[in-house]
Scaffold this motif. Structure first.
Motif, mmCIF file in Angstrom:
data_model
loop_
_atom_site.group_PDB
_atom_site.id
_atom_site.type_symbol
_atom_site.label_atom_id
_atom_site.label_comp_id
_atom_site.label_asym_id
_atom_site.label_seq_id
_atom_site.Cartn_x
_atom_site.Cartn_y
_atom_site.Cartn_z
ATOM 1 N N ASP A 1 -3.156 4.287 11.261
ATOM 2 C CA ASP A 1 -3.291 5.489 10.263
ATOM 3 C C ASP A 1 -3.724 6.656 11.139
ATOM 4 O O ASP A 1 -4.445 7.506 10.896
ATOM 5 C CB ASP A 1 -4.665 5.269 9.387
ATOM 6 N N ASP B 1 6.273 7.326 3.444
ATOM 7 C CA ASP B 1 5.180 7.754 2.228
ATOM 8 C C ASP B 1 5.934 8.293 1.205
ATOM 9 O O ASP B 1 5.994 9.422 0.885
ATOM 10 C CB ASP B 1 4.215 8.821 2.794
ATOM 11 N N TYR C 1 4.818 2.060 4.094
ATOM 12 C CA TYR C 1 4.102 3.207 4.651
ATOM 13 C C TYR C 1 3.847 2.894 6.125
ATOM 14 O O TYR C 1 3.748 3.753 6.938
ATOM 15 C CB TYR C 1 2.483 3.087 3.830
ATOM 16 N N GLU D 1 4.656 -3.428 4.382
ATOM 17 C CA GLU D 1 4.283 -2.241 3.604
ATOM 18 C C GLU D 1 5.121 -1.000 4.289
ATOM 19 O O GLU D 1 5.187 -0.733 5.408
ATOM 20 C CB GLU D 1 2.874 -1.889 3.733
ATOM 21 N N LYS E 1 -2.698 -3.699 -1.664
ATOM 22 C CA LYS E 1 -4.119 -3.426 -2.373
ATOM 23 C C LYS E 1 -5.083 -3.649 -1.210
ATOM 24 O O LYS E 1 -6.041 -3.188 -0.954
ATOM 25 C CB LYS E 1 -4.528 -3.911 -3.503
ATOM 26 N N SER F 1 -4.861 -2.995 1.667
ATOM 27 C CA SER F 1 -4.876 -1.851 3.020
ATOM 28 C C SER F 1 -5.431 -0.578 2.347
ATOM 29 O O SER F 1 -5.839 0.263 2.786
ATOM 30 C CB SER F 1 -3.334 -1.532 3.398
ATOM 31 N N ASP F 2 -5.122 -0.542 0.824
ATOM 32 C CA ASP F 2 -5.349 0.672 0.110
ATOM 33 C C ASP F 2 -5.567 0.508 -1.219
ATOM 34 O O ASP F 2 -4.969 -0.175 -1.838
ATOM 35 C CB ASP F 2 -4.272 1.849 0.162
ATOM 36 N N HIS F 3 -6.903 1.044 -1.931
ATOM 37 C CA HIS F 3 -7.107 0.742 -3.536
ATOM 38 C C HIS F 3 -5.941 0.971 -4.288
ATOM 39 O O HIS F 3 -5.706 0.752 -5.338
ATOM 40 C CB HIS F 3 -8.576 1.220 -3.892
ATOM 41 N N LYS F 4 -5.238 2.059 -3.755
ATOM 42 C CA LYS F 4 -4.103 2.554 -4.626
ATOM 43 C C LYS F 4 -2.703 1.888 -4.546
ATOM 44 O O LYS F 4 -1.725 2.030 -5.135
ATOM 45 C CB LYS F 4 -3.766 4.188 -4.266
ATOM 46 N N GLY F 5 -2.770 0.871 -3.461
ATOM 47 C CA GLY F 5 -1.773 0.209 -3.253
ATOM 48 C C GLY F 5 -1.347 -1.002 -4.272
ATOM 49 O O GLY F 5 -2.181 -1.313 -5.303
ATOM 50 N N LYS G 1 2.127 0.141 -0.156
ATOM 51 C CA LYS G 1 1.224 -0.540 0.381
ATOM 52 C C LYS G 1 0.512 -1.624 -0.387
ATOM 53 O O LYS G 1 0.590 -1.546 -1.622
ATOM 54 C CB LYS G 1 -0.229 0.522 0.626
#
Length: 364
Positions: A189, A252, A246, A244, A231, A233-237, A229
Protein backbone atom coordinates in the motif's frame (compact mmCIF):
# COMPACT_ATOMS: atom_id res chain seq x y z
CA UNK A 1 -37.84 -16.36 -13.21
CA UNK A 2 -37.82 -15.21 -16.84
CA UNK A 3 -35.98 -17.28 -19.43
CA UNK A 4 -33.88 -14.30 -20.40
CA UNK A 5 -33.64 -10.54 -20.31
CA UNK A 6 -34.63 -8.72 -23.47
CA UNK A 7 -31.08 -7.55 -24.17
CA UNK A 8 -29.06 -10.05 -22.15
CA UNK A 9 -25.45 -10.07 -23.32
CA UNK A 10 -24.35 -13.56 -24.35
CA UNK A 11 -20.72 -13.22 -25.30
CA UNK A 12 -17.89 -15.56 -26.19
CA UNK A 13 -14.18 -14.80 -25.88
CA UNK A 14 -12.28 -15.85 -29.02
CA UNK A 15 -8.59 -16.06 -28.14
CA UNK A 16 -6.00 -15.69 -30.91
CA UNK A 17 -2.84 -15.93 -28.79
CA UNK A 18 -1.24 -19.31 -29.64
CA UNK A 19 -4.22 -19.85 -31.98
CA UNK A 20 -6.24 -21.07 -28.97
CA UNK A 21 -9.60 -20.48 -30.63
CA UNK A 22 -8.72 -18.92 -34.00
CA UNK A 23 -7.02 -19.07 -36.43
CA UNK A 24 -6.09 -22.73 -36.51
CA UNK A 25 -4.38 -22.30 -39.89
CA UNK A 26 -1.73 -19.80 -40.97
CA UNK A 27 -0.92 -18.23 -44.34
CA UNK A 28 -4.32 -19.20 -45.71
CA UNK A 29 -6.88 -16.37 -45.85
CA UNK A 30 -9.72 -18.52 -47.18
CA UNK A 31 -9.22 -21.20 -44.52
CA UNK A 32 -9.11 -18.54 -41.80
CA UNK A 33 -12.30 -16.95 -43.09
CA UNK A 34 -14.03 -20.33 -43.23
CA UNK A 35 -12.99 -21.08 -39.64
CA UNK A 36 -14.35 -17.78 -38.37
CA UNK A 37 -17.65 -18.15 -40.21
CA UNK A 38 -18.07 -21.58 -38.64
CA UNK A 39 -17.47 -20.03 -35.20
CA UNK A 40 -20.12 -17.38 -35.83
CA UNK A 41 -22.63 -19.88 -37.20
CA UNK A 42 -22.18 -22.10 -34.15
CA UNK A 43 -22.71 -19.18 -31.77
CA UNK A 44 -25.68 -17.87 -33.72
CA UNK A 45 -27.33 -21.30 -33.61
CA UNK A 46 -27.11 -21.13 -29.80
CA UNK A 47 -28.55 -17.59 -29.66
CA UNK A 48 -25.33 -15.86 -28.62
CA UNK A 49 -25.26 -12.19 -29.53
CA UNK A 50 -21.66 -10.99 -29.07
CA UNK A 51 -18.07 -12.00 -29.73
CA UNK A 52 -14.99 -10.65 -27.98
CA UNK A 53 -12.13 -11.31 -30.39
CA UNK A 54 -8.50 -10.84 -29.39
CA UNK A 55 -7.21 -8.53 -32.12
CA UNK A 56 -3.97 -7.37 -30.46
CA UNK A 57 -2.58 -10.31 -28.50
CA UNK A 58 1.16 -9.52 -28.27
CA UNK A 59 1.82 -5.95 -29.39
CA UNK A 60 0.75 -7.00 -32.88
CA UNK A 61 -2.40 -6.61 -34.93
CA UNK A 62 -5.20 -8.56 -36.60
CA UNK A 63 -5.99 -5.39 -38.54
CA UNK A 64 -4.30 -2.96 -40.91
CA UNK A 65 -2.33 -0.68 -38.59
CA UNK A 66 0.19 2.13 -38.96
CA UNK A 67 1.26 1.54 -35.35
CA UNK A 68 1.37 -2.21 -34.65
CA UNK A 69 2.77 -4.91 -36.98
CA UNK A 70 0.67 -7.74 -38.37
CA UNK A 71 0.24 -10.51 -35.82
CA UNK A 72 2.53 -13.52 -35.76
CA UNK A 73 -0.56 -15.71 -35.23
CA UNK A 74 -1.84 -14.94 -38.75
CA UNK A 75 1.21 -16.04 -40.72
CA UNK A 76 3.84 -17.32 -38.30
CA UNK A 77 5.92 -14.18 -38.91
CA UNK A 78 5.24 -10.95 -37.08
CA UNK A 79 4.91 -8.10 -39.55
CA UNK A 80 3.97 -10.26 -42.54
CA UNK A 81 0.71 -9.30 -44.23
CA UNK A 82 -1.94 -12.04 -44.18
CA UNK A 83 -3.24 -10.90 -47.57
CA UNK A 84 -6.53 -9.53 -46.25
CA UNK A 85 -7.86 -7.44 -43.36
CA UNK A 86 -9.09 -9.94 -40.74
CA UNK A 87 -10.78 -7.32 -38.54
CA UNK A 88 -12.75 -5.81 -41.42
CA UNK A 89 -13.85 -9.30 -42.47
CA UNK A 90 -14.78 -10.38 -38.92
CA UNK A 91 -16.83 -7.27 -38.20
CA UNK A 92 -18.76 -7.61 -41.46
CA UNK A 93 -19.59 -11.28 -40.86
CA UNK A 94 -20.50 -10.67 -37.21
CA UNK A 95 -22.83 -7.79 -38.00
CA UNK A 96 -24.45 -9.78 -40.81
CA UNK A 97 -25.66 -12.13 -38.08
CA UNK A 98 -26.97 -9.28 -35.92
CA UNK A 99 -24.25 -9.86 -33.32
CA UNK A 100 -21.95 -7.39 -31.59
CA UNK A 101 -18.21 -7.32 -32.25
CA UNK A 102 -15.96 -6.29 -29.36
CA UNK A 103 -12.26 -5.78 -30.06
CA UNK A 104 -10.23 -7.41 -27.29
CA UNK A 105 -6.74 -6.03 -26.65
CA UNK A 106 -3.95 -6.82 -24.22
CA UNK A 107 -2.62 -3.33 -23.46
CA UNK A 108 0.81 -4.19 -22.05
CA UNK A 109 1.87 -7.64 -23.27
CA UNK A 110 4.79 -7.68 -25.74
CA UNK A 111 5.79 -11.36 -25.61
CA UNK A 112 4.50 -14.48 -23.92
CA UNK A 113 8.04 -15.85 -23.63
CA UNK A 114 11.47 -14.57 -24.56
CA UNK A 115 13.07 -11.18 -23.95
CA UNK A 116 15.00 -10.57 -27.19
CA UNK A 117 13.55 -7.45 -28.79
CA UNK A 118 15.32 -8.34 -32.04
CA UNK A 119 12.92 -11.26 -32.44
CA UNK A 120 10.08 -8.78 -32.92
CA UNK A 121 9.14 -7.19 -36.24
CA UNK A 122 11.42 -4.27 -37.13
CA UNK A 123 8.59 -1.75 -36.73
CA UNK A 124 7.19 -3.20 -33.52
CA UNK A 125 6.84 -0.25 -31.09
CA UNK A 126 8.71 -2.16 -28.41
CA UNK A 127 11.69 -2.74 -30.72
CA UNK A 128 11.64 0.91 -31.82
CA UNK A 129 11.41 2.06 -28.19
CA UNK A 130 13.36 -0.39 -26.03
CA UNK A 131 13.10 1.94 -23.02
CA UNK A 132 9.34 1.25 -22.98
CA UNK A 133 9.86 -2.44 -22.20
CA UNK A 134 10.21 -4.27 -18.89
CA UNK A 135 11.41 -7.85 -18.41
CA UNK A 136 9.81 -10.27 -15.99
CA UNK A 137 9.55 -14.05 -15.82
CA UNK A 138 11.21 -14.54 -19.24
CA UNK A 139 8.74 -12.24 -21.00
CA UNK A 140 8.42 -8.62 -22.06
CA UNK A 141 5.70 -6.13 -21.30
CA UNK A 142 5.24 -2.39 -21.67
CA UNK A 143 6.02 -0.32 -18.58
CA UNK A 144 2.64 1.05 -17.44
CA UNK A 145 4.29 4.01 -15.69
CA UNK A 146 5.93 5.25 -18.90
CA UNK A 147 3.92 8.22 -20.18
CA UNK A 148 4.76 7.37 -23.79
CA UNK A 149 3.36 3.87 -23.26
CA UNK A 150 0.09 5.34 -21.96
CA UNK A 151 -0.17 7.53 -25.08
CA UNK A 152 0.75 4.58 -27.32
CA UNK A 153 -2.00 2.35 -25.89
CA UNK A 154 -4.57 5.13 -26.28
CA UNK A 155 -3.42 5.88 -29.83
CA UNK A 156 -3.68 2.20 -30.69
CA UNK A 157 -7.29 2.20 -29.49
CA UNK A 158 -8.03 5.48 -31.31
CA UNK A 159 -6.79 3.98 -34.60
CA UNK A 160 -9.11 0.99 -34.23
CA UNK A 161 -12.19 3.01 -33.28
CA UNK A 162 -11.57 5.56 -36.05
CA UNK A 163 -11.08 3.00 -38.82
CA UNK A 164 -13.35 0.08 -37.87
CA UNK A 165 -16.99 -0.20 -36.83
CA UNK A 166 -16.36 -2.12 -33.63
CA UNK A 167 -19.10 -2.16 -31.00
CA UNK A 168 -16.70 -2.22 -28.10
CA UNK A 169 -13.08 -2.06 -26.91
CA UNK A 170 -12.28 -4.72 -24.34
CA UNK A 171 -9.31 -5.33 -22.01
CA UNK A 172 -8.87 -8.52 -19.98
CA UNK A 173 -7.14 -9.10 -16.62
CA UNK A 174 -3.51 -8.65 -17.71
CA UNK A 175 -2.06 -5.36 -16.50
CA UNK A 176 1.13 -5.64 -14.49
CA UNK A 177 2.26 -9.28 -14.56
CA UNK A 178 0.77 -11.27 -11.72
CA UNK A 179 2.86 -10.82 -8.57
CA UNK A 180 5.29 -8.38 -10.19
CA UNK A 181 7.62 -7.63 -7.25
CA UNK A 182 7.95 -4.36 -5.38
CA UNK A 183 11.39 -2.93 -4.64
CA UNK A 184 12.89 -4.18 -1.39
CA UNK A 185 11.39 -2.44 1.60
CA UNK A 186 8.30 -1.22 -0.25
CA UNK A 187 4.83 -1.96 1.12
CA UNK A 188 1.91 -3.15 -1.02
CA UNK A 189 0.00 0.00 0.00
CA UNK A 190 3.07 2.21 -0.27
CA UNK A 191 4.08 4.92 -2.74
CA UNK A 192 5.50 2.64 -5.45
CA UNK A 193 2.46 0.35 -5.43
CA UNK A 194 0.08 3.31 -5.46
CA UNK A 195 1.98 4.91 -8.34
CA UNK A 196 1.62 1.70 -10.33
CA UNK A 197 -2.12 1.60 -9.75
CA UNK A 198 -2.47 5.27 -10.68
CA UNK A 199 -0.48 4.73 -13.90
CA UNK A 200 -2.97 2.02 -14.91
CA UNK A 201 -5.81 4.38 -13.98
CA UNK A 202 -4.27 7.06 -16.21
CA UNK A 203 -4.19 4.63 -19.13
CA UNK A 204 -7.84 3.65 -18.59
CA UNK A 205 -8.82 7.34 -18.43
CA UNK A 206 -7.01 8.21 -21.65
CA UNK A 207 -8.37 5.20 -23.52
CA UNK A 208 -11.91 6.09 -22.43
CA UNK A 209 -11.40 9.67 -23.60
CA UNK A 210 -9.96 8.50 -26.94
CA UNK A 211 -12.99 6.27 -27.56
CA UNK A 212 -15.66 8.75 -26.53
CA UNK A 213 -14.13 11.63 -28.50
CA UNK A 214 -14.01 9.47 -31.64
CA UNK A 215 -17.20 7.35 -31.63
CA UNK A 216 -19.09 7.89 -28.40
CA UNK A 217 -21.37 4.87 -28.90
CA UNK A 218 -18.44 2.42 -28.75
CA UNK A 219 -18.46 0.68 -25.37
CA UNK A 220 -15.31 0.38 -23.28
CA UNK A 221 -15.05 -2.41 -20.76
CA UNK A 222 -12.56 -4.38 -18.71
CA UNK A 223 -12.65 -7.95 -17.44
CA UNK A 224 -10.53 -7.96 -14.27
CA UNK A 225 -9.68 -10.87 -12.02
CA UNK A 226 -12.78 -11.69 -9.99
CA UNK A 227 -11.47 -10.51 -6.62
CA UNK A 228 -10.65 -6.83 -6.05
CA UNK A 229 -9.57 -7.32 -2.44
CA UNK A 230 -10.38 -9.92 0.17
CA UNK A 231 -12.26 -8.75 3.24
CA UNK A 232 -9.21 -9.71 5.29
CA UNK A 233 -7.31 -6.91 3.52
CA UNK A 234 -10.08 -4.30 3.40
CA UNK A 235 -13.52 -4.19 4.99
CA UNK A 236 -14.89 -3.22 1.55
CA UNK A 237 -13.45 -6.40 0.03
CA UNK A 238 -15.27 -9.62 -0.81
CA UNK A 239 -15.81 -12.60 1.48
CA UNK A 240 -13.10 -14.57 -0.32
CA UNK A 241 -9.61 -15.95 0.13
CA UNK A 242 -7.83 -15.54 -3.17
CA UNK A 243 -5.46 -13.43 -5.23
CA UNK A 244 -6.36 -9.74 -5.11
CA UNK A 245 -6.15 -7.76 -8.34
CA UNK A 246 -5.57 -4.55 -6.38
CA UNK A 247 -2.30 -5.97 -5.06
CA UNK A 248 -1.33 -8.76 -7.46
CA UNK A 249 -1.63 -6.82 -10.74
CA UNK A 250 -1.87 -3.26 -9.36
CA UNK A 251 -5.36 -2.50 -10.67
CA UNK A 252 -8.05 -0.61 -8.81
CA UNK A 253 -11.18 -1.62 -10.69
CA UNK A 254 -13.41 0.02 -8.08
CA UNK A 255 -11.82 3.36 -8.96
CA UNK A 256 -12.77 2.90 -12.64
CA UNK A 257 -16.37 2.22 -11.65
CA UNK A 258 -16.59 5.14 -9.24
CA UNK A 259 -14.96 7.54 -11.70
CA UNK A 260 -17.13 6.34 -14.60
CA UNK A 261 -14.21 5.76 -16.99
CA UNK A 262 -15.55 2.41 -18.20
CA UNK A 263 -18.96 1.53 -19.62
CA UNK A 264 -19.05 -2.01 -18.28
CA UNK A 265 -17.08 -4.34 -16.08
CA UNK A 266 -16.95 -8.12 -16.55
CA UNK A 267 -15.18 -9.65 -13.51
CA UNK A 268 -13.78 -13.10 -14.13
CA UNK A 269 -15.67 -15.10 -11.52
CA UNK A 270 -13.91 -18.31 -12.43
CA UNK A 271 -15.11 -20.47 -9.54
CA UNK A 272 -17.77 -23.07 -8.86
CA UNK A 273 -20.91 -22.36 -6.88
CA UNK A 274 -19.61 -24.25 -3.83
CA UNK A 275 -15.98 -23.05 -3.94
CA UNK A 276 -14.90 -22.52 -0.33
CA UNK A 277 -12.43 -19.71 -1.03
CA UNK A 278 -14.42 -17.77 -3.65
CA UNK A 279 -17.98 -18.98 -4.05
CA UNK A 280 -19.63 -17.95 -7.30
CA UNK A 281 -22.77 -16.25 -5.98
CA UNK A 282 -20.88 -14.49 -3.19
CA UNK A 283 -18.67 -12.79 -5.76
CA UNK A 284 -21.59 -11.98 -8.07
CA UNK A 285 -23.34 -10.20 -5.21
CA UNK A 286 -20.18 -8.31 -4.27
CA UNK A 287 -19.81 -6.94 -7.81
CA UNK A 288 -23.50 -6.02 -7.87
CA UNK A 289 -22.84 -3.79 -4.86
CA UNK A 290 -19.77 -2.37 -6.61
CA UNK A 291 -21.80 -1.07 -9.58
CA UNK A 292 -24.84 -0.06 -7.54
CA UNK A 293 -25.96 3.54 -8.18
CA UNK A 294 -23.48 3.92 -11.06
CA UNK A 295 -23.86 3.94 -14.85
CA UNK A 296 -21.47 1.00 -15.25
CA UNK A 297 -23.03 -2.21 -16.58
CA UNK A 298 -22.15 -5.55 -15.03
CA UNK A 299 -21.44 -8.69 -17.03
CA UNK A 300 -19.96 -11.84 -15.51
CA UNK A 301 -16.90 -13.54 -16.99
CA UNK A 302 -17.34 -17.33 -16.73
CA UNK A 303 -14.79 -20.06 -17.37
CA UNK A 304 -16.04 -23.04 -19.37
CA UNK A 305 -12.46 -24.24 -19.85
CA UNK A 306 -12.70 -25.57 -16.29
CA UNK A 307 -14.75 -28.76 -16.49
CA UNK A 308 -16.16 -28.43 -12.97
CA UNK A 309 -17.47 -24.96 -13.83
CA UNK A 310 -18.60 -26.04 -17.29
CA UNK A 311 -20.76 -28.80 -15.83
CA UNK A 312 -22.74 -26.25 -13.81
CA UNK A 313 -22.75 -23.31 -16.22
CA UNK A 314 -26.53 -23.42 -16.58
CA UNK A 315 -26.90 -23.03 -12.81
CA UNK A 316 -24.45 -20.13 -12.80
CA UNK A 317 -26.45 -18.35 -15.51
CA UNK A 318 -29.61 -18.92 -13.50
CA UNK A 319 -27.89 -17.29 -10.51
CA UNK A 320 -27.01 -14.30 -12.70
CA UNK A 321 -30.63 -13.96 -13.75
CA UNK A 322 -31.78 -13.70 -10.14
CA UNK A 323 -30.25 -10.22 -10.06
CA UNK A 324 -31.46 -7.44 -12.34
CA UNK A 325 -28.07 -5.72 -12.10
CA UNK A 326 -26.36 -8.58 -13.98
CA UNK A 327 -26.72 -7.78 -17.69
CA UNK A 328 -25.26 -10.99 -19.12
CA UNK A 329 -22.20 -13.19 -19.44
CA UNK A 330 -18.97 -13.64 -21.39
CA UNK A 331 -17.51 -17.15 -21.60
CA UNK A 332 -13.94 -18.36 -21.97
CA UNK A 333 -13.58 -19.72 -24.51
CA UNK A 334 -14.77 -20.89 -27.95
CA UNK A 335 -12.65 -24.06 -28.06
CA UNK A 336 -14.56 -25.41 -25.05
CA UNK A 337 -17.88 -24.83 -26.75
CA UNK A 338 -16.57 -26.68 -29.81
CA UNK A 339 -15.31 -29.53 -27.63
CA UNK A 340 -18.50 -29.47 -25.54
CA UNK A 341 -16.58 -29.38 -22.27
CA UNK A 342 -18.89 -30.44 -19.43
CA UNK A 343 -21.83 -30.69 -21.85
CA UNK A 344 -22.00 -26.90 -22.19
CA UNK A 345 -23.73 -27.12 -25.57
CA UNK A 346 -26.78 -28.88 -24.15
CA UNK A 347 -26.88 -26.42 -21.25
CA UNK A 348 -26.70 -23.40 -23.56
CA UNK A 349 -29.46 -24.90 -25.72
CA UNK A 350 -31.70 -24.91 -22.66
CA UNK A 351 -30.74 -21.66 -21.01
CA UNK A 352 -30.48 -19.64 -24.24
CA UNK A 353 -33.44 -21.23 -26.02
CA UNK A 354 -35.01 -17.79 -26.54
CA UNK A 355 -33.30 -15.12 -28.59
CA UNK A 356 -32.07 -11.89 -27.01
CA UNK A 357 -31.58 -8.54 -28.68
CA UNK A 358 -28.16 -6.95 -28.90
CA UNK A 359 -27.46 -4.63 -25.95
CA UNK A 360 -26.11 -1.62 -27.83
CA UNK A 361 -28.13 -1.27 -31.02
CA UNK A 362 -27.43 1.77 -33.12
CA UNK A 363 -23.64 2.04 -32.97
CA UNK A 364 -22.77 2.56 -36.62
Amino acid sequence: MKDCKVNELRGMWIATVFGIDWPKTQNNPEAQKKEFIEILDTLQSLNFNAVFVQIRPTSDAFYNSHINPWSVYLTGTQGKSPGYDPLKFMIKETHKRNMEFHAWLNPYRITTNGTDLNQLAKLNPARLNPNWALEYDDALFYNPENQEVIKYVATTVFEIVKNYYVDGIHFDDYFYPYNYPLPEGEDKDGEVANNRREAVNDMIRLVYKAIKSTRACVQFGVSPFGVWKNKSSDHKGSDSNNLESYYNVYTDSLAWIEEGIIDYIAPQIYWTIDNKNSSYETLVKWWIEAVKDTCVDLYIGQNISNEDIAREIEKEIQINRKYSEVEGSIFFSMINLEENTGNVVQQFERVYRNKAGIPYEGCD
